[in-house]
Design an enzyme around this catalytic site. Structure first.
Site, PDB file in Angstrom:
ATOM      1  N   GLU A 126       0.966  -1.334  -0.111  1.00 17.32           N
ATOM      2  CA  GLU A 126      -0.307   0.369  -0.189  1.00 17.32           C
ATOM      3  C   GLU A 126       0.691   1.429  -0.134  1.00 17.32           C
ATOM      4  O   GLU A 126       2.180   1.063   1.026  1.00 17.32           O
ATOM      5  CB  GLU A 126      -0.912  -0.680   0.835  1.00 17.32           C
ATOM      6  N   GLY A 266       2.303   0.930  11.313  1.00 21.56           N
ATOM      7  CA  GLY A 266       1.934   0.368  12.801  1.00 21.56           C
ATOM      8  C   GLY A 266       1.563  -1.107  12.237  1.00 21.56           C
ATOM      9  O   GLY A 266       2.425  -1.529  12.585  1.00 21.56           O
ATOM     10  N   MET A 268       0.204  -3.175   8.907  1.00 23.90           N
ATOM     11  CA  MET A 268      -0.526  -3.590   7.100  1.00 23.90           C
ATOM     12  C   MET A 268      -1.710  -4.901   7.115  1.00 23.90           C
ATOM     13  O   MET A 268      -1.024  -5.942   7.519  1.00 23.90           O
ATOM     14  CB  MET A 268      -0.022  -3.650   6.242  1.00 23.90           C
ATOM     15  N   GLU A 269      -2.623  -4.460   6.525  1.00 19.98           N
ATOM     16  CA  GLU A 269      -3.441  -5.555   6.725  1.00 19.98           C
ATOM     17  C   GLU A 269      -3.836  -6.632   5.872  1.00 19.98           C
ATOM     18  O   GLU A 269      -4.991  -6.951   4.906  1.00 19.98           O
ATOM     19  CB  GLU A 269      -4.834  -4.491   6.239  1.00 19.98           C
ATOM     20  N   ASN A 270      -2.921  -6.920   5.122  1.00 22.06           N
ATOM     21  CA  ASN A 270      -2.843  -7.513   4.261  1.00 22.06           C
ATOM     22  C   ASN A 270      -4.030  -8.690   4.336  1.00 22.06           C
ATOM     23  O   ASN A 270      -4.081  -9.903   5.454  1.00 22.06           O
ATOM     24  CB  ASN A 270      -1.649  -8.488   4.024  1.00 22.06           C
ATOM     25  N   HIS A 300      -7.113  -2.784  14.927  1.00 22.77           N
ATOM     26  CA  HIS A 300      -7.976  -2.121  13.845  1.00 22.77           C
ATOM     27  C   HIS A 300      -7.159  -3.370  12.773  1.00 22.77           C
ATOM     28  O   HIS A 300      -8.034  -2.764  11.629  1.00 22.77           O
ATOM     29  CB  HIS A 300      -6.401  -1.141  13.645  1.00 22.77           C
ATOM     30  N   GLU A 301      -6.344  -3.583  12.306  1.00 23.51           N
ATOM     31  CA  GLU A 301      -6.298  -4.594  10.848  1.00 23.51           C
ATOM     32  C   GLU A 301      -7.038  -5.492  10.825  1.00 23.51           C
ATOM     33  O   GLU A 301      -7.117  -6.565   9.925  1.00 23.51           O
ATOM     34  CB  GLU A 301      -4.295  -5.078  11.147  1.00 23.51           C
ATOM     35  N   HIS A 304     -10.329  -4.839   9.252  1.00 18.17           N
ATOM     36  CA  HIS A 304     -10.086  -4.089   8.038  1.00 18.17           C
ATOM     37  C   HIS A 304     -10.313  -5.663   7.644  1.00 18.17           C
ATOM     38  O   HIS A 304     -10.015  -5.115   5.986  1.00 18.17           O
ATOM     39  CB  HIS A 304      -8.745  -4.363   7.455  1.00 18.17           C
ATOM     40  N   GLU A 323     -10.127   3.515   6.716  1.00 16.13           N
ATOM     41  CA  GLU A 323      -8.477   3.761   7.972  1.00 16.13           C
ATOM     42  C   GLU A 323      -9.887   3.677   9.309  1.00 16.13           C
ATOM     43  O   GLU A 323      -9.596   3.511  10.079  1.00 16.13           O
ATOM     44  CB  GLU A 323      -7.618   4.798   7.552  1.00 16.13           C
TER      45      GLU A 323
END
Length: 858
Positions: A126, A266, A268-270, A300-301, A304, A323
């Site tokens: 991203e 912080g 990443m939502e892979n 948070h992730e 997502h 986000e």
């Protein structure tokens, strides 16, 4: 990014012409050189006879075959694109290329662990860095399935979005992992992580009865510090919360969480393979605030996985929704499914202060930002996109009601699963479940910039009874939009036990310039009245004169943390706006912070204290203020409970402010053991903080840094040593840092950030004066136009000469004037660079105004 941009108009045109079915990607990661082999096969449909392009950033392209027709790479590949002409209805494209390993945290990042010399790789795609690893239609709405085949050393772990298969091994010490096709995904959440990672496994049972495998990964040299039990417990709690809240089972086959080195963000939502900042593996004592931050980030992730991965934004103008939703949902889950039940206090202190700060910059923008190209989106990972958006979602929940909000979100997931959407698609479901027309709400909240200010207007009679109460709303001149708010007003009284307790609460809708609150008329005046009680609204607030005086006197007496935090926020905002002097805020903090119970609030207050001392205090009184603050922080550290979170935070803050000879002696004593505090463990990371402070204060040299590095020769130790060397208070050291940080072939991303942080950590600010003109001379041609975005942004923001900005002109550096001269010359050549410089210059102007206010008050 010359030659690497993509406009929204181009993306819309391409999506009209092309629909992608699948990618087959083969990567050979066995080599030790600068590149790796990347072979991509893409199947897609198109309008017959049309033209388009596919994205790729690669040092070399060896083969391009379109529908069996071999194309000349020299003719069709340029910049970051491969031109594709005369398309058929059904198309197959094959691209063989050599792609580059990166040390910037973008694309496929390569890191060598100094402890064991093992190599670790991870991808970060991203916003638009998938194209650094394979040929791809790089935009979020062209979703497809991805089948990865990876060749790597056989002792490695290889992780992607699909479950990791059993590899086939070869006699040469390598192995091949052939992954199953993924679900339909946007390209930016695909992932490849490879290396001899340490792995811990577990599982949870999904709401649809499936057993979902869970894994945690970190570098082998960090395995002893991985608190796997706590992380797995948090993960299971998060899945239970979100599956119930969204009424939709986790969409993927497994869930891996990987803590990777030199990460830029912080996390990443892979999809099914989330990557995290390695600092979340705690090798030393950290404040509870950091542990809570990790929990929020994990959740948070996880959010997502539904919002962003399952249902994806069509274009980056809805990045905010992606986000903001995850930020709101993760805070809600933290408060209701973990031990951090006070998470909304943290949100009010940390996230909202970020949002208010960002929303008052000249670069502020509507939540639904105008994203014309990739450069626009790269600078929009900001306080509007995350914190203001989440705050407004919280306001929306109050506006439509939580039950209606949850029902609307559930309908949204069911309707749009595996697809791409725009904001209107979500609002339509919320309107259906709530019965509210959100068109007008969306207009003023999402399409207009700026934050309004709410003030109480209260009148009382001779007996102290309230005869009139209203809430007024003011908008800044630049963004004169008043908004509707769902708001609560709380009345607090000092009890016989000495605590401030809420005795009355009113919740109502307000709108326009003034809204009466008749429910308060006739009540005896409480000790203080707090508008925006419970922090439902997104707005700056003030207290009436009587309430403010009582709040300052009794701030530590609030029994609950959230109302106390709202008063802290108002005090800081008044300081930033120049409504009262920095000295008053500093006194408020140093007098009351010992009674603060929330670790994250303490962390934020200490950051604000540092800003007030270094930037907002009258420069003529800065040194004496710094000494007094350091003395007070050391006193607070000594008075705190032994081994407590507060003690650790106060000692760390003391090191930040240490300047006097006595402070240098204390720092030296803590390092050599001749000075101590009961319960304080001077562990590895605290030693580095103390030593860095000692170096900046002139109490230790590079030989002392080298000696400490021998004790801690890890990657973390190397970064800490680099930061400490950057703080050496000599012209030669600053010159070396400048060269290392700015050079295009210089330091890796993590070391670059470390030395930039150390560069500006000076007691004698004149050391930096020679670099002010050089900064404006190089940031466009030698930085912005030659570095990747992440590396360029680190330099532009981190080396801006804000520490030279004083109302006293002893340094002879007119920072605002120099910035304006640069911006005038820049024109509209680089909008993203212009924005970063404009924001930094605005921070300087605010600091100069605060300094004048502080001087006038003395």
């Amino acid at each position: 990014m010359p030659g690497e941009n993509l406009t929204r108009a181009e993306a819309i045109t391409r999506a009209e012409r092309v629909q992608v079915s699948s990618y087959q990607v083969e990567l050979d990661l066995t080599g030790t050189g600068a590149t790796f082999a990347s072979h991509t096969t893409v199947t897609f449909t198109a309008k017959p006879g049309s033209d388009t392009f596919i994205d790729l950033i690669a040092p070399a392209v060896h083969k391009v075959v379109l529908n069996g027709r071999e194309l000349d790479p020299a003719q069709v590949f340029a910049g970051s694109r491969i031109a594709l002409a005369d398309l058929a209805e059904q198309n197959e494209l094959v691209v063989h290329a050599d792609c580059a390993y990166m040390n910037t945290g973008e694309g496929l990042h390569r890191f060598v662990d100094p402890v064991d010399s093992e190599t670790y790789l991870y991808s970060q795609f991203e916003v638009a860095d998938t194209r650094r690893v394979f040929a791809v239609f790089e935009q979020p709405d062209l979703k497809a399935t991805f089948t990865f085949t990876v060749r790597a050393p056989k002792h490695w772990q290889v992780v992607s979005n699909s479950p990791t298969p059993t590899p086939t091994t070869d006699d040469d010490g390598t192995a091949t992992w052939a992954f199953e096709p993924t679900e339909v995904l946007p390209c930016y959440v695909t992932a490849i992580i490879a290396g001899p990672y340490h792995r811990v496994t577990d599982e949870f049972t999904s709401s649809d009865g499936r057993t979902i495998d869970l894994s945690l990964f970190c570098r082998t040299s960090l395995a002893q510090y991985l608190d796997a039990d706590d992380l797995m417990e948090l993960t299971r709690a998060g899945f239970a919360f979100f599956e119930e809240a969204f009424d939709y089972p986790y969409p993927y086959a497994k869930y891996d969480q990987l803590f990777v080195p030199e990460f830029n963000a912080g996390a990443m939502e892979n999809a099914g393979a989330v990557t995290f900042l390695e600092n979340y593996v705690f090798r030393s004592a950290v404040p509870e605030a950091m542990v809570e931050r990790r929990a929020v980030t994990v959740l948070h992730e996880m959010a997502h996985m539904w919002f962003g991965d399952l249902v994806t934004m069509r274009w980056w103008n809805d990045l905010w929704l992606n986000e903001s939703f995850a930020e709101y949902a993760s805070t809600l889950a933290t408060a209701e499914a973990t031990q951090w039940t006070q998470a909304w206090t943290t949100f009010a202190s940390l996230e909202k202060s970020w949002a208010y700060r960002q929303d008052q910059l000249p670069s502020t923008h509507p939540i639904v930002a105008e994203i014309n190209d990739l450069q626009d989106v790269l600078v929009n990972f900001d306080g509007i996109t995350y914190a203001k958006g989440a705050s407004v979602l919280k306001q929306l929940v109050a506006w439509v009601g939580r039950d209606a909000f949850v029902a609307g979100v559930r309908a949204y997931f069911r309707k749009h699963a595996w697809g791409s959407t725009e904001l209107r698609d979500l609002l339509a479901e919320l309107e259906a479940t709530s019965g509210r027309d959100l068109t007008a709400w969306s207009k003023v909240w999402l399409e207009e910039a700026g934050v309004t200010l709410l003030r109480p207007q209260v009148e009382t009679d001779s007996q102290g009874r309230i005869t009139s109460f209203a809430i007024t709303q003011e908008a800044p001149e630049e963004h004169p939009v008043l908004r509707p708010h769902r708001i609560a007003v709380g009345c607090y009284t000092l009890t016989d036990a000495g605590t401030l307790e809420r005795v009355h609460r009113v919740e109502l809708d307000i709108d326009g310039a003034a809204t009466p609150v008749p429910d308060l008329v006739g009540l005896d005046s409480p000790t203080l009245i707090l508008i925006n009680d419970d922090d439902l609204a997104y707005a700056k607030v003030r207290l009436d004169e009587r309430s403010l005086a009582n709040a300052v006197e009794h701030l530590k007496d609030f029994r609950l943390s959230l109302p106390r935090t709202l008063v802290w926020n108002a005090a800081w905002d008044m300081t930033r706006d120049g409504e009262w002097p920095a000295a008053k805020f500093i006194d408020l903090v140093t007098t009351n912070i010992a009674a603060e119970t929330d670790s994250s609030v303490v962390l934020v207050l200490l950051r604000q204290l540092a800003t007030a001392v270094s930037a907002y205090v009258d420069p003529a009184h800065r040194e004496e203020t710094e000494v007094a603050v350091a003395d007070r922080l050391w006193e607070l550290g000594g008075a705190a409970d032994p081994g407590s979170d507060a003690q650790l935070q106060f000692v760390r803050a003391f090191a930040t402010h240490a300047v006097a000879p006595a402070h240098v002696q204390t720092l030296s004593g803590l390092l050599d053991g001749s000075e101590s505090l009961p319960g304080l463990a001077v562990d590895t990371d605290l030693r580095w903080e103390l030593l860095t402070a000692l170096v900046a204060a002139g109490g230790a040299d590079e030989a002392r840094i080298d000696a400490e590095l021998e004790l801690d020769p890890t990657a973390t130790g190397q970064r800490a040593a680099a930061g400490a060397r950057a703080g050496v208070p000599t012209p030669e050291a600053k010159e070396r840092v400048w060269a290392d940080a700015v050079r295009v072939d210089g330091l890796p991303n993590a070391l670059q950030r470390a030395v930039i942080a150390g560069f500006s950590r000076v007691r004698d600010r004149s050391l930096l004066a020679p670099f002010a003109h050089r900064y404006f001379d190089v940031i466009e041609e030698e930085v912005w136009n030659t570095h990747t975005h992440e590396m360029a942004q680190n330099i532009v923001v981190g080396l801006f000469p804000n520490v030279l900005a004083d109302i006293d002109t002893s340094t002879g550096v007119d920072v605002p004037g120099m910035a304006q001269e640069f911006l005038d010359a820049l024109g509209d050549r680089a909008p993203a660079l212009r924005r970063l410089v404009t924001e930094s210059a605005d921070g300087v102007r605010r600091a100069l105004h605060a300094q004048r206010v502080d001087r006038a008050a003395r």
